[in-house]
Design a protein around this motif. Structure first.
Motif: not given
Length: 133
Positions: A8-13, A39-44, A130-132
């Motif tokens: 999901d781009p919003k979680y990634i950004s 267990g999936f990487s969103v960003v590092s 994320l809440t915003a």
């Protein structure tokens, strides 16, 4: 159709924004990842030598085990996980209200308390982003 959290781009950004300041809070940061509970990487960030997916998988398993121990011992909700070794430590913190975990690897040059504080601040920052939405 729902997009998987890790795609999901919003979680990634938002995750990239939140992790951006972690190195400033704890200079011995070697690697950090926002990962999904499953267990999936969103960003590092940092440490390109690490395998993102493998780290996320191991961190997810560690988180699940710590959650199970807290539940079994009736300790309440697990807030964070820390494990230390000779050359460094890993701090994992849940992102409140979201199916995410921040897992960060620090060298032995950082005090565990400072690492935990930096990870908690970063997880709270991500929660605010994320809440915003």
């Amino acid at each position: 159709m729902t997009i998987a959290t890790h795609l999901d781009p919003k979680y990634i950004s938002r995750s990239e924004l939140a992790l951006g300041g972690l190195k400033d809070l704890a200079p011995s940061l070697s690697y950090a990842s926002i990962l999904t509970e499953d267990g999936f990487s969103v960003v590092s960030v940092e440490g390109s030598a690490l395998d993102n997916n493998r780290f996320a998988s191991m961190a997810s398993s560690t988180q699940a085990l710590a959650d199970a121990v807290a539940r079994e011992l009736k300790l309440g909700d697990n807030e964070f996980v820390i494990f230390a070794a000779e050359h460094g430590h890993v701090v994992q913190v849940r992102v409140a209200g979201h199916p995410l975990v921040l897992a960060a690897l620090f060298t032995d040059k950082e005090a565990i308390g400072k690492s935990l504080s930096a990870a908690r601040r970063t997880a709270r920052r991500l929660n605010v982003f994320l809440t915003a939405l």
